[in-house]
Design a protein around this motif. Structure first.
Motif, PDB file in Angstrom:
ATOM      1  N   ILE A 104      30.111 -48.338  -3.730  1.00  0.00           N
ATOM      2  CA  ILE A 104      29.427 -47.727  -2.213  1.00  0.00           C
ATOM      3  C   ILE A 104      30.413 -46.463  -2.226  1.00  0.00           C
ATOM      4  N   GLU A 105      29.566 -45.344  -1.727  1.00  0.00           N
ATOM      5  CA  GLU A 105      30.358 -44.182  -1.585  1.00  0.00           C
ATOM      6  C   GLU A 105      30.103 -43.580  -0.242  1.00  0.00           C
ATOM      7  N   LEU A 106      31.330 -43.304   0.579  1.00  0.00           N
ATOM      8  CA  LEU A 106      31.302 -42.979   1.913  1.00  0.00           C
ATOM      9  C   LEU A 106      31.927 -41.494   1.774  1.00  0.00           C
ATOM     10  N   LEU A 107      31.328 -40.563   2.346  1.00  0.00           N
ATOM     11  CA  LEU A 107      31.782 -39.273   2.278  1.00  0.00           C
ATOM     12  C   LEU A 107      31.530 -38.741   3.844  1.00  0.00           C
ATOM     13  N   ILE A 108      32.763 -38.281   4.396  1.00  0.00           N
ATOM     14  CA  ILE A 108      32.621 -37.560   5.757  1.00  0.00           C
ATOM     15  C   ILE A 108      33.303 -36.058   5.636  1.00  0.00           C
ATOM     16  N   SER A 109      32.571 -35.191   6.117  1.00  0.00           N
ATOM     17  CA  SER A 109      32.839 -33.860   6.233  1.00  0.00           C
ATOM     18  C   SER A 109      32.783 -33.226   7.478  1.00  0.00           C
ATOM     19  N   ASN A 110      33.742 -32.375   7.829  1.00  0.00           N
ATOM     20  CA  ASN A 110      33.652 -31.569   8.983  1.00  0.00           C
ATOM     21  C   ASN A 110      34.264 -30.241   8.784  1.00  0.00           C
ATOM     22  N   PRO A 111      33.726 -29.323   9.577  1.00  0.00           N
ATOM     23  CA  PRO A 111      34.582 -27.801   9.442  1.00  0.00           C
ATOM     24  C   PRO A 111      35.601 -27.970  10.331  1.00  0.00           C
ATOM     25  N   CYS A 112      36.626 -27.137  10.272  1.00  0.00           N
ATOM     26  CA  CYS A 112      38.042 -27.123  11.062  1.00  0.00           C
ATOM     27  C   CYS A 112      38.082 -25.419  11.023  1.00  0.00           C
ATOM     28  N   LYS A 113      39.041 -25.439  11.876  1.00  0.00           N
ATOM     29  CA  LYS A 113      39.688 -23.772  11.914  1.00  0.00           C
ATOM     30  C   LYS A 113      40.266 -23.460  10.741  1.00  0.00           C
ATOM     31  N   PRO A 114      40.055 -22.129  10.308  1.00  0.00           N
ATOM     32  CA  PRO A 114      40.329 -21.731   8.926  1.00  0.00           C
ATOM     33  C   PRO A 114      42.115 -22.059   8.905  1.00  0.00           C
ATOM     34  N   ASN A 115      42.152 -22.628   7.765  1.00  0.00           N
ATOM     35  CA  ASN A 115      43.374 -23.203   7.328  1.00  0.00           C
ATOM     36  C   ASN A 115      44.026 -24.460   8.106  1.00  0.00           C
ATOM     37  N   ASP A 116      43.330 -24.913   9.083  1.00  0.00           N
ATOM     38  CA  ASP A 116      43.946 -26.023   9.729  1.00  0.00           C
ATOM     39  C   ASP A 116      43.724 -27.165   8.712  1.00  0.00           C
ATOM     40  N   ALA A 117      43.053 -27.441   7.905  1.00  0.00           N
ATOM     41  CA  ALA A 117      42.935 -28.403   7.132  1.00  0.00           C
ATOM     42  C   ALA A 117      44.121 -28.721   6.297  1.00  0.00           C
ATOM     43  N   VAL A 118      44.610 -27.413   5.840  1.00  0.00           N
ATOM     44  CA  VAL A 118      45.846 -27.436   4.984  1.00  0.00           C
ATOM     45  C   VAL A 118      46.972 -27.689   5.702  1.00  0.00           C
TER      46      VAL A 118
ATOM     47  N   ARG B 128      40.075 -24.328   3.045  1.00  0.00           N
ATOM     48  CA  ARG B 128      40.597 -23.436   3.875  1.00  0.00           C
ATOM     49  C   ARG B 128      39.639 -23.568   5.379  1.00  0.00           C
ATOM     50  N   ASP B 129      38.610 -24.009   5.403  1.00  0.00           N
ATOM     51  CA  ASP B 129      37.925 -24.182   6.676  1.00  0.00           C
ATOM     52  C   ASP B 129      37.033 -25.398   6.842  1.00  0.00           C
ATOM     53  N   ALA B 130      37.480 -26.440   6.026  1.00  0.00           N
ATOM     54  CA  ALA B 130      36.772 -27.657   5.987  1.00  0.00           C
ATOM     55  C   ALA B 130      37.524 -28.844   5.594  1.00  0.00           C
ATOM     56  N   TYR B 131      37.148 -29.955   5.749  1.00  0.00           N
ATOM     57  CA  TYR B 131      37.937 -31.260   5.538  1.00  0.00           C
ATOM     58  C   TYR B 131      37.055 -32.388   5.012  1.00  0.00           C
ATOM     59  N   LYS B 132      36.952 -32.882   3.977  1.00  0.00           N
ATOM     60  CA  LYS B 132      36.204 -33.759   3.343  1.00  0.00           C
ATOM     61  C   LYS B 132      37.046 -35.090   2.903  1.00  0.00           C
ATOM     62  N   ILE B 133      36.450 -36.059   3.283  1.00  0.00           N
ATOM     63  CA  ILE B 133      37.151 -37.651   2.713  1.00  0.00           C
ATOM     64  C   ILE B 133      36.143 -38.385   1.968  1.00  0.00           C
ATOM     65  N   THR B 134      36.485 -38.835   0.944  1.00  0.00           N
ATOM     66  CA  THR B 134      35.584 -39.582   0.032  1.00  0.00           C
ATOM     67  C   THR B 134      36.067 -40.968  -0.160  1.00  0.00           C
ATOM     68  N   ILE B 135      35.537 -41.869   0.051  1.00  0.00           N
ATOM     69  CA  ILE B 135      36.068 -43.328  -0.150  1.00  0.00           C
ATOM     70  C   ILE B 135      35.040 -44.024  -1.088  1.00  0.00           C
TER      71      ILE B 135
END
Length: 176
Positions: free
Chosen positions: A113-127, A159-166
Motif C-alpha cells: 500500500i502506498e500513501l502519498l501526501i503533498s502540499n505547497p509551503c512558503k519557498p524554502n519553508d520545507a527545508v 523549495r516550495d513543496a513538501y511530500k511524504i511517501t509511506i
C-alpha cells in the motif's frame, strides 16, 4: 473548537455536524489502542478532520483525494494520515496567503500500500521546517515497530513543496 464557535449562530446545522465530527475524532484518538485499522476508517476520520480545518480556513484549503485504487480493507496503523494532514495544513497551507491544495494519493501497488501526501509551503519553508517533528518521529517508530523493514517512510522537502511517501505491506481484513 474556535472554528465551530464562529459559525454556531450563523450556520447551526453546519456547527452541529462539525461538533459530531470532533466527537468522532476525539473518540478515535482516545479509544482503545489498536495495532491496525481498516484504511476506510482512517480515510473517514481524516476527511472529518479536514472538514473541520475547512471551516476555519475556507477556500484557502483545497484537498484532492485520489483513492480510486485504494483497497479500503487494507489494515494500517491508526492515526497515520491525520497527523500528516495536520502538518500539511499547519506548516504548509496555513502559511500561504492564498492557501493551497493538499494532495492525498492512496493506492495498492502489488503486495504493498502506498500513501502519498503533498502540499505547497512558503519557498524554502520545507527545508527550514521548524517544529519538534514529534508526529513524524512517532509515525516512523510505529511503522518500524509494526512492520520492521517491510515499511518505508520518505520525506521530500523541495523549495516550495513538501511530500511524504509511506509504503506498507498490504495486509487486509480477514487475512490477519
Amino acid at each position: 473548537i474556535n472554528a465551530v464557535l464562529s459559525i454556531v449562530r450563523k450556520q447551526p446545522k453546519q456547527a452541529e455536524t462539525a461538533l459530531e465530527d470532533m466527537a468522532d475524532l476525539f473518540r478515535m484518538a482516545m479509544g482503545e489502542a489498536q495495532n491496525l485499522v481498516p484504511l476506510r476508517q482512517e480515510i473517514q476520520m481524516s476527511k472529518q478532520y479536514l472538514a473541520l480545518e475547512k471551516l476555519r480556513m475556507g477556500e484557502r484549503l483545497q484537498v484532492n483525494w485520489q483513492v480510486a485504487d485504494a483497497p479500503l480493507d487494507a489494515l494500517i496503523p491508526p492515526l497515520l494520515l491525520q497527523p500528516l494532514l495536520e502538518n500539511a495544513v499547519y506548516h504548509g497551507i496555513e502559511t500561504l496567503t492564498a492557501g493551497g491544495e493538499i494532495n492525498i494519493v492512496l493506492r495498492r501497488k502489488g503486495k504493498q500500500i502506498e500513501l502519498l501526501i503533498s502540499n505547497p509551503c512558503k519557498p524554502n519553508d520545507a527545508v527550514k521546517h521548524v517544529g519538534n517533528k514529534l508526529a513524524l518521529k512517532n509515525i516512523r517508530e510505529r511503522l518500524e515497530l509494526l512492520f520492521d523493514v517491510e515499511a518505508s517512510y520518505q520525506v521530500e522537502a523541495r523549495r516550495d513543496a513538501y511530500k511524504i511517501t509511506i509504503t506498507l505491506p498490504y495486509l487486509h481484513e480477514g487475512a490477519v
